[in-house]
Design a protein around this motif. Structure first.
Motif, PDB file in Angstrom:
ATOM      1  N   THR A   1       0.827  -1.198   0.000  1.00  0.00           N
ATOM      2  CA  THR A   1       0.000   0.000   0.000  1.00  0.00           C
ATOM      3  C   THR A   1       0.865   1.253   0.000  1.00  0.00           C
ATOM      4  N   ARG A   2       0.494   2.220  -0.856  1.00  0.00           N
ATOM      5  CA  ARG A   2       1.158   3.526  -0.892  1.00  0.00           C
ATOM      6  C   ARG A   2       0.151   4.573  -0.424  1.00  0.00           C
ATOM      7  N   THR A   3       0.425   5.195   0.716  1.00  0.00           N
ATOM      8  CA  THR A   3      -0.524   6.130   1.315  1.00  0.00           C
ATOM      9  C   THR A   3       0.013   7.552   1.278  1.00  0.00           C
TER      10      THR A   3
ATOM     11  N   LYS B   1      11.813   8.302   6.791  1.00  0.00           N
ATOM     12  CA  LYS B   1      11.415   8.575   8.174  1.00  0.00           C
ATOM     13  C   LYS B   1      12.633   8.911   9.031  1.00  0.00           C
ATOM     14  N   VAL B   2      13.724   8.191   8.804  1.00  0.00           N
ATOM     15  CA  VAL B   2      14.959   8.462   9.545  1.00  0.00           C
ATOM     16  C   VAL B   2      15.439   9.878   9.252  1.00  0.00           C
TER      17      VAL B   2
ATOM     18  N   THR C   1       8.759  18.659   0.936  1.00  0.00           N
ATOM     19  CA  THR C   1       9.850  17.853   1.477  1.00  0.00           C
ATOM     20  C   THR C   1       9.491  16.372   1.467  1.00  0.00           C
ATOM     21  N   THR C   2       8.285  16.055   1.922  1.00  0.00           N
ATOM     22  CA  THR C   2       7.865  14.649   1.959  1.00  0.00           C
ATOM     23  C   THR C   2       7.758  14.076   0.555  1.00  0.00           C
ATOM     24  N   GLN C   3       7.282  14.884  -0.395  1.00  0.00           N
ATOM     25  CA  GLN C   3       7.199  14.401  -1.784  1.00  0.00           C
ATOM     26  C   GLN C   3       8.589  14.100  -2.331  1.00  0.00           C
ATOM     27  N   ILE C   4       9.546  14.952  -2.046  1.00  0.00           N
ATOM     28  CA  ILE C   4      10.921  14.711  -2.507  1.00  0.00           C
ATOM     29  C   ILE C   4      11.442  13.395  -1.942  1.00  0.00           C
ATOM     30  N   LEU C   5      11.194  13.161  -0.669  1.00  0.00           N
ATOM     31  CA  LEU C   5      11.738  11.983  -0.001  1.00  0.00           C
ATOM     32  C   LEU C   5      11.016  10.698  -0.386  1.00  0.00           C
ATOM     33  N   THR C   6       9.721  10.762  -0.633  1.00  0.00           N
ATOM     34  CA  THR C   6       8.931   9.532  -0.793  1.00  0.00           C
ATOM     35  C   THR C   6       8.289   9.353  -2.158  1.00  0.00           C
TER      36      THR C   6
END
Length: 317
Positions: free
Chosen positions: A142-144, A304-305, A152-157
């Protein structure tokens, strides 16, 4: 009929005769009507066009309009932009030609959109959804999308991916559509570009939709090492967009380290080490050394880290 339509689905395809029947019938199974479907042939040499024509002849209806067109410029992004040019509905949704769409997806999206419209006068630019990747052997992942997803979260994930975004048509056009020079991670780049425009976004949760097939013929490729140059090109494109925003530049550097970890895992140690050295020259601190080591060995949940190590930086954007 056109005035009452909310959604157009755009599906580009290239030599997908094996997958198209299941994909098209999953779109046909949508409980939401009226609906428009745009199919874009991207230089197919097999019977993909014939599959589409047969589907149109059998299933086209006043409340299920189907258009078949073509785009000679190679690449899914060029084909998607061609389809985008034919969209006349308020919202557009891009889907891949080898996946299967959940029957209640657009009905649920319409209900959420209408509910949100009653609650706020702001425009909804993106409807984000949770999706499922189906691996050979039947394993599902699942991708949530995260609520209030940040750049920032979009760049990372890369959680805002092709199948997880219903986009307001004019908002996408104003943002410039899909970048045709990116062969990989084009949805990662698009998701970031849209978020940088501070969209009004709502999220379909907690249900997961679709069966996104992971297989060797997938448009995203089967590994990282055979796509290294294209992936680095996408990262450089994003670096240009976020220059002047230190927190976002740091997140892109972290994405480089995450990629280096994948390459190391796949045995492409020379490329992995080169990327890692480049990042560490610019980020020599202990936190970065720890993060680089994490990407290389445990690898799990590296994003997350990063957010734990650089909490203040992540909260700034």
């Amino acid at each position: 009929m056109e005035n009452s339509m909310l959604f157009t689905i755009v599906i580009p395809f290239h030599n997908r005769e094996k997958y198209l029947p299941d994909t098209l019938h999953s779109v046909l199974g949508q409980t939401y009507r009226p609906l428009r479907l745009v199919l874009v042939d991207n230089n197919s040499t097999d019977s993909s066009q014939a599959v589409c024509r047969a589907f149109i002849e059998k299933h086209s209806a006043p409340d299920f309009e189907i258009t078949l067109t073509s785009e000679p410029q190679p690449g899914a992004s060029a084909a998607r932009n061609r389809g985008l040019g034919l969209v006349r509905t308020p919202y557009v949704y891009f889907f891949d030609s080898d996946d299967r769409m959940s029957a209640d997806f657009l009905s649920d999206a319409a209900a959420l959109l209408q509910s949100n419209t009653r609650q706020t006068a702001e425009k909804t630019d993106i409807i984000a959804s949770t999706t499922r990747i189906l691996y050979p052997g039947g394993k599902l992942r699942t991708r949530t999308p995260r609520p209030a997803l940040s750049p920032t979260t979009q760049i990372l994930t890369g959680m805002l991916s092709t199948q997880s975004m219903i986009i307001r048509t004019e908002f996408l056009r104003e943002a410039g559509g899909w970048r045709t020079d990116l062969k990989r991670w084009n949805d990662w780049e698009l998701g970031l570009r849209l978020l940088l425009r501070q969209p009004g976004m709502i999220t379909l949760t907690p249900k997961a939709y679709h069966a996104i097939l992971a297989h060797p013929d997938s448009i995203t490729g089967k590994d990282f090492k055979s796509n290294t140059d294209d992936l680095l090109y996408a990262i450089r494109a994003v670096e240009t967009q976020v220059s002047g925003h230190p927190a976002l530049c740091d997140a892109v550097a972290a994405r480089r380290l995450i990629l280096s970890g994948h390459l190391h895992h796949e045995g492409a140690t020379e490329a992995a080490n080169r990327i890692r050295r480049e990042v560490m020259r610019q980020h020599p601190g202990l936190k970065w050394k720890f993060f680089a080591a994490w990407c290389r060995y445990p690898r799990r949940a590296a994003w997350k880290v990063y957010q734990i190590l650089f909490k203040g930086s992540c909260q700034s954007r």
